[in-house]
Design a protein around this motif. Structure first.
Motif, PDB file in Angstrom:
ATOM      1  N   UNK A 387     -18.190 -60.258  35.877  1.00 39.12           N
ATOM      2  CA  UNK A 387     -18.810 -59.132  36.575  1.00 39.12           C
ATOM      3  C   UNK A 387     -18.032 -58.869  37.855  1.00 39.12           C
ATOM      4  N   UNK A 388     -17.108 -57.899  37.802  1.00 41.73           N
ATOM      5  CA  UNK A 388     -16.167 -57.682  38.899  1.00 41.73           C
ATOM      6  C   UNK A 388     -16.837 -57.247  40.190  1.00 41.73           C
ATOM      7  N   UNK A 389     -17.995 -56.610  40.106  1.00 41.04           N
ATOM      8  CA  UNK A 389     -18.652 -56.134  41.318  1.00 41.04           C
ATOM      9  C   UNK A 389     -19.019 -57.276  42.258  1.00 41.04           C
ATOM     10  N   UNK A 390     -19.311 -58.454  41.706  1.00 38.55           N
ATOM     11  CA  UNK A 390     -19.762 -59.571  42.535  1.00 38.55           C
ATOM     12  C   UNK A 390     -18.644 -60.089  43.449  1.00 38.55           C
ATOM     13  N   UNK A 391     -17.450 -60.433  42.931  1.00 41.62           N
ATOM     14  CA  UNK A 391     -16.395 -60.856  43.862  1.00 41.62           C
ATOM     15  C   UNK A 391     -15.973 -59.759  44.829  1.00 41.62           C
ATOM     16  N   UNK A 392     -16.075 -58.511  44.423  1.00 38.90           N
ATOM     17  CA  UNK A 392     -15.736 -57.415  45.340  1.00 38.90           C
ATOM     18  C   UNK A 392     -16.732 -57.371  46.496  1.00 38.90           C
ATOM     19  N   UNK A 393     -18.018 -57.512  46.202  1.00 40.94           N
ATOM     20  CA  UNK A 393     -19.012 -57.512  47.277  1.00 40.94           C
ATOM     21  C   UNK A 393     -18.877 -58.751  48.157  1.00 40.94           C
ATOM     22  N   UNK A 394     -18.531 -59.883  47.553  1.00 46.54           N
ATOM     23  CA  UNK A 394     -18.297 -61.089  48.354  1.00 46.54           C
ATOM     24  C   UNK A 394     -17.109 -60.877  49.288  1.00 46.54           C
TER      25      UNK A 394
END
Length: 415
Positions: A387-394
């Motif tokens: 789920x790419x959105x998670x590392x981007x938000x981190x």
């Protein structure tokens, strides 16, 4: 702080025809598909699904409240049968009841209407709430005021807002809580902000990050306000139903680890640290351990943004944006429509980007763009398990912390 010439140069990223065109295309694609899908006559959309499927659960809870049937608030079988009676097209649809009892009272007036009229009213209210929250935050971003058309297009094209309407969910209420808390903090009324945070008791997972941050930074006025408003909500439920449903709700919460497969039938539509590791690794112990470690690290960054009382290390827009991203990432369960609470963070960070110019600003701008569009491609996670959105938000949370540190260094040097 950038010079006027720098501000004007950086601000062009908001006003380019390309950005507007992309936003218009995205908004048209999303909403034309949605409108075409629900234009089918009857209670089912063109895909054969119930219109506003998640709203059925709230409609059923409201029906129970009308009949004062508190004993059935946490009985899935009874609710499935009642839903089929009131909405024939919903036969066989089953929900896992997790909301506290007071939510059913809120939806009792909607249950007096037919399902489609109640759904239309709820979606209208949700859209108005979302629009009002975005508008009020935009009004306190002076460098964005000249770009209202661009902001309007991007607000309409925000994928979590589309999901919020498509699913018929309650995330607009959580957005109100976070927006009110922001304005209370902006006016330096910490107790009032606590009252707003405490109202999140109806979605307690969204308040986890705020609880950790304000406990660890000893913001007792905020904690007191939150405890008061959360208690008030639960007292309303107790006065209406008695203590039985509240006890059942607590038992349901304690049993959540054993019902996650029912709670998350579409894990690819979740966007939090826990499910990120669960989808990525097939070993429960390893995924849970990495969730705890990553949650502690991001909690530390968020606390660092809020730790000083007198000489604040960050402006409120940056600190509050960090809190919103932490609320999403640390939540044990978070579905795509709950990302709507990030709308103020996008506006506040855009304001920061317009008024600053350095490497951190460039990275923030790029990460914001990715965070905006990645929920659209979440279904590919069924095959990639990433789920790419998670590392981007981190990464966004880390860059916010970095921007704050640089701001402190600049302030200390000028002193």
């Amino acid at each position: 702080m950038g010079t006027p010439m720098t501000v004007g140069r950086v601000a062009t990223w908001l006003t380019t025809k390309r950005l507007r065109a992309q936003g218009i295309v995205l908004a048209l694609c999303l909403w034309s598909v949605y409108l075409w899908n629900i234009a089918a006559p009857g209670q089912l959309d063109r895909a054969g699904n119930l219109k506003g499927a998640d709203f059925l659960h709230f409609y059923t809870l409201g029906s129970l409240a009308l009949a004062h049937r508190g004993a059935d608030l946490y009985d899935p079988q009874t609710q499935m049968e009642l839903a089929a009676q009131r909405v024939p097209a919903a036969a066989g649809i089953r929900f896992l009841p997790l909301y506290p009892p007071q939510v059913s009272i809120l939806f009792a007036p909607f249950a007096r209407l037919s399902y489609l009229w109640a759904l239309a009213l709820w979606l209208t209210l949700s859209a108005l709430i979302y629009g009002l929250c975005c508008f009020t935050v935009w009004r306190v971003c002076p460098h964005l005021r000249n770009y209202k058309f661009t902001i309007l297009i991007l607000a309409l094209a925000f994928p979590p807002f589309w999901h919020l309407i498509a699913w018929g969910q309650t995330s607009a209420l959580a957005l109100v809580c976070f927006t009110l808390a922001f304005f209370a903090l902006r006016s330096q009324h910490e107790f009032l902000s606590g009252l707003a945070f405490g109202c999140l008791i109806f979605k307690p997972q969204l308040g986890l990050a705020a609880a950790l941050v304000f406990l660890l930074t000893l913001r007792w006025k905020i904690i007191a306000g939150a405890l008061l408003s959360a208690s008030a909500e639960l007292i309303v439920a107790w006065l209406f139903y008695g203590s039985g449903p509240l006890r059942e709700w607590m038992l349901v919460l304690f049993n959540i680890p054993h019902t996650l497969s029912l709670l998350e039938p579409k894990p690819y539509q979740t966007h939090c640290l826990r499910t990120f590791w669960t989808m990525l690794l097939p070993w429960p112990s390893a995924s849970f351990g990495l969730y705890v470690i990553s949650a502690l690290l991001l909690s530390g960054l968020t606390v660092a943004c809020w730790r000083h009382r007198v000489q604040l290390p960050l402006s409120l827009p940056l600190r509050y944006s960090a809190l919103l991203f932490a609320a999403v990432l640390l939540a044990p369960h978070l579905t795509v429509y709950d990302l709507a609470i990030l709308a103020p963070a996008f506006l506040l960070l855009a304001e920061w980007i317009v008024t600053h110019s350095d490497a951190t600003t460039s990275r923030l701008k790029l990460l914001l763009c990715f965070a905006f569009v990645l929920p659209l491609v979440a279904p590919i996670t069924r095959w990639t398990h990433l789920q790419l959105s998670v590392p981007v938000m981190a990464a966004l949370l880390y860059e916010i912390w970095t921007a704050g540190r640089k701001s402190v260094l600049v302030t200390n040097q000028s002193d």
